[in-house]
Design an enzyme around this catalytic site. Structure first.
Site, PDB file in Angstrom:
ATOM      1  NE  ARG A   1      42.349  33.649  36.428  1.00  0.00           N
ATOM      2  CZ  ARG A   1      41.552  33.527  37.640  1.00  0.00           C
ATOM      3  NH1 ARG A   1      41.030  32.176  37.485  1.00  0.00           N
ATOM      4  NH2 ARG A   1      41.245  34.258  38.332  1.00  0.00           N
TER       5      ARG A   1
ATOM      6  N   GLY B   1      41.685  41.467  41.147  1.00  0.00           N
ATOM      7  CA  GLY B   1      40.785  41.677  39.864  1.00  0.00           C
ATOM      8  C   GLY B   1      40.560  42.758  39.550  1.00  0.00           C
TER       9      GLY B   1
END
Ligand code: AMP
Length: 395
Positions: A35, A350
């Site tokens: 991220r 995800g």
């Protein structure tokens, strides 16, 4: 949408909303920096242009309280390593400390402020809190696609308190790729939807049936559709309260000339565990006491052939319980087919992200979205409040 490369940031104080909500272990160590890395292009660009870059993010859900284990301090260390330049950390995101830190910055510097959600004003989209954030900058950049489906002071109210706002490269790419796939796609446009439950993705399915040429349904949710078609599905996961919805989606597809592909065979087992004895059966012959846990080889071929014909593919959700080796073949095989299709391929969520990485084909997917919930809301046909706010920017 105004983007970072269209605004003058040289020497300016730039406040950038990023998503550094990274996973951390019990000792507070970051276990995956993906991220953070996703924002390096926007961060690097600001440094190169000589901006004074102030990064803000949330982490976890502290609900307006200071919660030590949800500090962003480790992210400043990780970012320093990635940039090979010290990124000072300031232990509040508003107020005198933050203002003093910004005042002492030089062009090209980067600092990271403490978790926005230690103040309740962020989640509440409070204009007063946004005004405090606005004191830190001349220009506001939003690069946090993953939270753009929820209004917060740091992505919505702030746009009314700062005169110049723009999207960072990550946010821009996410929206551009999505629009390319869903607003004006090369056809056939094929959507692949999998995962556990119909109820989680009902809005997505209802919207897709209006948009795509073909809808491939796999994973646990396919069993609700198969049952709605009158098949016996043994002990496979099923949502009986979604049978009518499943029927109405199939009917609507019929009237719209949208083809729905469902599994024709599946891998069954007596329990959803590694080491369970498995068998491949046609979907008409699922034993009463068995669970369907992956698509079978005939389905893999059916789905794979459909994908090869596609010019645009969007995909969310695995084809089976892919975390367990014995039930992973369908998902990994489809990942390879999508990667090899030559179509514009966009995936999100995800599990799907992890599946294309594990299948070793992530570099041949056109775009992997960084937003799970935000990506699903786009697939539902919803607009992103933070993107709308950015477009109405005006201090
Ligand atoms: P979702 O978050 O809705 O995309 O669901 C992902 C989860 O669905 C994964 O953890 C998979 O293990 C699970 N899943 C996929 N196929 C099946 C299946 N046939 N039975 C039970 N769970 C499944």
């Amino acid at each position: 949408m105004n983007s970072i490369d269209k605004v003058d940031i040289a020497g300016k104080k730039v406040l950038m909303r990023v998503d550094f909500n990274v996973p951390v272990d019990a000792n507070g160590n970051i276990t995956d920096t993906t991220r953070i890395k996703a924002h390096l292009r926007s961060i690097g660009y600001c440094m190169e242009k000589g901006a004074k870059l102030v990064l803000i993010s949330h982490m976890g859900r502290p609900k307006g309280q200071r919660v030590d284990k949800l500090t962003l301090r480790p992210c400043a260390v990780a970012l320093s390593d990635l940039l090979k330049k010290e990124v000072p950390f300031v232990d509040d995101c508003v107020g005198e400390k933050a203002q003093a830190a910004v005042a002492s910055m030089k062009p090209g510097d980067v600092i990271l402020l403490e978790n926005l959600r230690f103040h309740i004003g962020d989640e509440k989209n409070d204009p007063a809190f946004a005004a405090e954030l606005a004191k830190l900058c001349d220009v506001y950049i939003d690069d946090a696609f993953a939270v753009s489906h929820r209004k917060a002071a740091s992505n919505s109210a702030i746009t009314q308190a700062v005169k110049t706002c723009a999207a960072g490269f990550l946010l821009k790419d996410e929206i551009d790729y999505f629009n390319k796939a869903m607003k004006d796609p090369a056809r056939p446009l094929v959507a692949i939807i999998g995962g556990a439950k119909v109820s989680d993705k009902i809005g997505v399915l209802e919207n897709l049936v209006d948009t795509v040429n073909m809808l491939i349904i796999g994973g646990g949710m396919a069993f609700t559709f198969l049952k709605a078609r009158g098949l016996e599905i043994g002990r496979s996961i099923c949502e009986n309260d979604m049978l009518d919805k499943a029927k109405s989606i199939m009917e609507k597809a019929g009237t719209k000339n949208v083809k729905i592909l469902l599994p024709v065979d599946c891998v069954v087992a007596d329990k959803a565990e590694a080491g369970a004895a498995t068998n491949v059966v046609p979907v008409e012959k699922i034993p009463q006491d068995a669970l369907g846990l992956d698509i079978g080889p005939d389905t893999a071929k059916l789905f794979g052939d459909a994908v090869k014909e596609a010019k645009t593919i969007v995909w969310n959700g695995p084809m089976g319980m892919f975390e367990i080796d014995a039930f992973s073949k369908g998902t990994f095989g489809l990942a390879k087919d999508v990667a090899g299709s030559g179509a514009l391929s966009i995936i999100g969520g995800g599990d799907t992200d992890s599946a294309v990485h594990k299948a070793g084909v992530s570099d041949r997917i056109s775009y992997i979205s960084t937003g799970g919930g935000a990506f699903l809301e786009l697939l539902e046909g919803k607009t992103m409040p933070a993107v709308e706010a950015l477009e109405s920017c005006g201090g």
